[in-house]
Write an enzyme that holds these catalytic residues in place. Structure first.
Site, mmCIF file in Angstrom:
data_model
loop_
_atom_site.group_PDB
_atom_site.id
_atom_site.type_symbol
_atom_site.label_atom_id
_atom_site.label_comp_id
_atom_site.label_asym_id
_atom_site.label_seq_id
_atom_site.Cartn_x
_atom_site.Cartn_y
_atom_site.Cartn_z
ATOM 1 N N CYS A 166 0.818 -1.228 0.000
ATOM 2 C CA CYS A 166 0.000 0.000 0.000
ATOM 3 C C CYS A 166 0.843 1.266 0.000
ATOM 4 O O CYS A 166 0.313 2.355 -0.198
ATOM 5 C CB CYS A 166 -0.937 -0.005 1.190
ATOM 6 N N HIS B 115 -3.377 7.096 2.218
ATOM 7 C CA HIS B 115 -3.769 5.774 1.735
ATOM 8 C C HIS B 115 -5.130 5.446 2.341
ATOM 9 O O HIS B 115 -5.329 5.581 3.561
ATOM 10 C CB HIS B 115 -2.720 4.743 2.154
ATOM 11 N N ASN C 41 -10.291 -0.425 0.174
ATOM 12 C CA ASN C 41 -8.828 -0.291 0.118
ATOM 13 C C ASN C 41 -8.316 -0.944 -1.168
ATOM 14 O O ASN C 41 -8.319 -2.168 -1.286
ATOM 15 C CB ASN C 41 -8.255 -0.980 1.363
HETATM 16 N N1 ACO Z 1 -18.186 -8.548 10.014
HETATM 17 C C1 ACO Z 1 -18.668 -8.772 11.234
HETATM 18 N N2 ACO Z 1 -17.870 -9.029 12.279
HETATM 19 C C2 ACO Z 1 -16.544 -9.033 12.076
HETATM 20 C C3 ACO Z 1 -15.985 -8.806 10.814
HETATM 21 C C4 ACO Z 1 -16.860 -8.547 9.754
HETATM 22 N N3 ACO Z 1 -16.446 -8.303 8.502
HETATM 23 N N4 ACO Z 1 -14.646 -8.875 10.908
HETATM 24 C C5 ACO Z 1 -14.363 -9.131 12.185
HETATM 25 N N5 ACO Z 1 -15.504 -9.247 12.899
HETATM 26 C C6 ACO Z 1 -15.669 -9.530 14.309
HETATM 27 C C7 ACO Z 1 -14.481 -10.258 14.880
HETATM 28 O O1 ACO Z 1 -14.603 -11.651 14.661
HETATM 29 C C8 ACO Z 1 -14.595 -9.893 16.339
HETATM 30 O O2 ACO Z 1 -15.587 -10.721 16.927
HETATM 31 P P1 ACO Z 1 -15.303 -11.398 18.359
HETATM 32 O O3 ACO Z 1 -15.096 -10.225 19.283
HETATM 33 O O4 ACO Z 1 -16.546 -12.163 18.572
HETATM 34 O O5 ACO Z 1 -14.064 -12.193 18.142
HETATM 35 C C9 ACO Z 1 -15.140 -8.477 16.307
HETATM 36 O O6 ACO Z 1 -15.716 -8.299 15.032
HETATM 37 C C10 ACO Z 1 -14.087 -7.431 16.511
HETATM 38 O O7 ACO Z 1 -12.983 -7.733 15.666
HETATM 39 P P2 ACO Z 1 -11.692 -6.837 15.640
HETATM 40 O O8 ACO Z 1 -10.701 -7.452 14.721
HETATM 41 O O9 ACO Z 1 -11.292 -6.548 17.054
HETATM 42 O O10 ACO Z 1 -12.297 -5.499 15.007
HETATM 43 P P3 ACO Z 1 -11.616 -4.115 14.867
HETATM 44 O O11 ACO Z 1 -12.413 -3.101 15.562
HETATM 45 O O12 ACO Z 1 -10.145 -4.172 15.161
HETATM 46 O O13 ACO Z 1 -11.785 -3.835 13.325
HETATM 47 C C11 ACO Z 1 -10.482 -3.847 11.326
HETATM 48 C C12 ACO Z 1 -11.156 -4.684 12.386
HETATM 49 C C13 ACO Z 1 -11.535 -3.064 10.593
HETATM 50 C C14 ACO Z 1 -9.786 -4.786 10.348
HETATM 51 C C15 ACO Z 1 -9.468 -2.886 11.985
HETATM 52 O O14 ACO Z 1 -8.618 -3.609 12.844
HETATM 53 C C16 ACO Z 1 -8.628 -2.181 10.980
HETATM 54 O O15 ACO Z 1 -9.130 -1.396 10.203
HETATM 55 N N6 ACO Z 1 -7.321 -2.433 10.973
HETATM 56 C C17 ACO Z 1 -6.465 -1.849 9.996
HETATM 57 C C18 ACO Z 1 -6.423 -2.793 8.857
HETATM 58 C C19 ACO Z 1 -6.047 -2.145 7.599
HETATM 59 O O16 ACO Z 1 -6.371 -1.012 7.331
HETATM 60 N N7 ACO Z 1 -5.344 -2.922 6.789
HETATM 61 C C20 ACO Z 1 -4.929 -2.501 5.554
HETATM 62 C C21 ACO Z 1 -3.837 -1.457 5.713
HETATM 63 S S1 ACO Z 1 -2.449 -1.911 4.943
HETATM 64 C C22 ACO Z 1 -2.922 -2.115 3.456
HETATM 65 O O17 ACO Z 1 -3.633 -1.276 2.998
HETATM 66 C C23 ACO Z 1 -2.554 -3.363 2.739
#
Ligand code: ACO
Length: 337
Positions: free
Chosen positions: A115, A258, A288
């Site tokens: 990215c 990004h 993304n």
């Molecule tokens: N739908 C519903 N529930 C979900 C989903 C989904 N798509 N995905 C995860 N969950 C659930 C999980 O299983 C978890 O449930 P549990 O508590 O029963 O285990 C709950 O939601 C919370 O999950 P978290 O992973 O803690 O959620 P978080 O608030 O951290 O959000 C996210 C996840 C959106 C991925 C966040 O961590 C994030 O944005 N991180 C940055 C990732 C990113 O931007 N990556 C790309 C950047 S680098 C690049 O661009 C290649």
């Protein structure tokens, strides 16, 4: 080689696959919901490549548009840099873009930094121009990560979309600085946070020879670690870039990050005290798109005339590697500003 020269960003382009996949459609096979995805990421829909789409064709469309908007002929292009982690050909997809454009005088190669790829490619392109080696460079950022996500993994597949964007960068009078500051960083110790790794299998050729074979695993990500990394490191590199240029956040017309997550955009803007009205975002429609997010957003903002000649833009890319960086950009040509 001639003496050092200025840099101008003079054209932009973008292309995305036609097929829109909404959050609602994802919930047809995944245990997810529009409410969860929107509230955690800001993404409502993404464009997804069908089997007949190709990275090379989207990249070529975006590059052609940037070239035309810059007013160049294809034979005037000296270099094509294609930032991608998902080429159609592992040997490189940039040569296909060169051929499609008929940019027969250009050298063309791929650059991989996930990215951060587009930002790293833009900075790399600037070095060739500044040194007097090349005068006209097309910088393309493109990814089709839909090919590489596990469509049953709701933690990752909901985040990504496909697309391509391009920018035309050319030599300008020394007094015109289209790239005012740059910072690039890598932390390979944390590379396991976000991977699309080779999966080795072995192939026995004879008793004494067992060679490595195999394909690639789908994207694996520690979402929370990536989130923490982004909100901590991105403000630091942006601050460093501003300091390098002797400017402050108040001088900025736009913040162009990004597009990974709306919450990351808001947090970075808040830390730098940049008002929400200056934060560019199209996450809602595209998700993304990895190396494509910055040029895709840039093109939309230029086409809508939000970004105008002379505007100052702070940009930051971040992602797998881990890699991240920042650049301060001034849009347009001197005479148009
Ligand atoms: N739908 C519903 N529930 C979900 C989903 C989904 N798509 N995905 C995860 N969950 C659930 C999980 O299983 C978890 O449930 P549990 O508590 O029963 O285990 C709950 O939601 C919370 O999950 P978290 O992973 O803690 O959620 P978080 O608030 O951290 O959000 C996210 C996840 C959106 C991925 C966040 O961590 C994030 O944005 N991180 C940055 C990732 C990113 O931007 N990556 C790309 C950047 S680098 C690049 O661009 C290649």
């Amino acid at each position: 080689m001639s003496a050092a020269v200025g840099i101008a960003l003079t054209g932009s382009g973008a292309a995305t696959p036609a097929r829109v996949v909404t959050n609602g459609e994802l919930s047809l096979w995944l245990d997810t919901s529009d409410a969860w995805i929107c509230s955690r990421t800001g993404i409502a829909a993404r464009r997804i490549a069908m089997a007949e789409d190709s990275l090379e064709s989207l990249s070529s469309q975006a590059a052609r548009q940037a070239l035309e908007r810059a007013g160049w002929r294809p034979d005037q292009v000296d270099l094509i840099l294609l930032a991608t982690s998902s080429p159609d050909d592992l040997f490189g997809s940039a040569p296909a873009v060169q051929a499609a454009l008929g940019a027969d005088n250009a050298v063309a190669f791929d650059l991989t930094a996930a990215c951060s790829g587009f930002l790293f490619a833009l900075i790399t392109a600037a070095q060739y121009i500044r040194s007097g080696t090349y005068r006209r460079v097309l910088v393309v950022g493109a990814d089709l990560l839909s090919r590489w996500v596990d469509w049953q993994d709701r933690r990752t597949c909901v985040l990504f979309g496909d697309g391509a964007g391009a920018v035309a960068m050319e030599a300008a009078p020394e007094s015109w600085e289209g790239l005012l500051a740059m910072v690039m960083r890598t932390d390979g110790h944390r590379r396991s946070c976000l991977t699309m790794a080779h999966q080795a299998t072995s192939q026995v050729l004879h008793d004494q020879l067992q060679v490595g074979s195999g394909g690639f695993q789908p994207i694996a990500m520690d979402g929370q670690e990536v989130y923490k990394f982004a909100v901590q490191q991105v403000p630091l590199v942006l601050t460093q870039a501003l300091k390098q240029a002797g400017l402050t956040a108040e001088h900025l017309d736009w913040l162009l990050l990004h597009q990974a997550n709306e919450r990351i955009l808001a947090s970075v803007a808040q830390r730098l005290d940049i008002p929400a009205a200056k934060v560019l975002s199209n996450l809602k429609n595209y998700g993304n798109t990895s190396a494509a997010t910055i040029p895709l957003m840039l093109h939309e903002a230029v086409a809508a005339q939000w970004i105008r000649p002379g505007h100052l833009i702070a940009s930051s890319g971040f992602g797998a590697g881990l890699s991240w960086g920042a650049a301060l950009l001034r849009w347009g040509r001197p005479e148009a500003a």
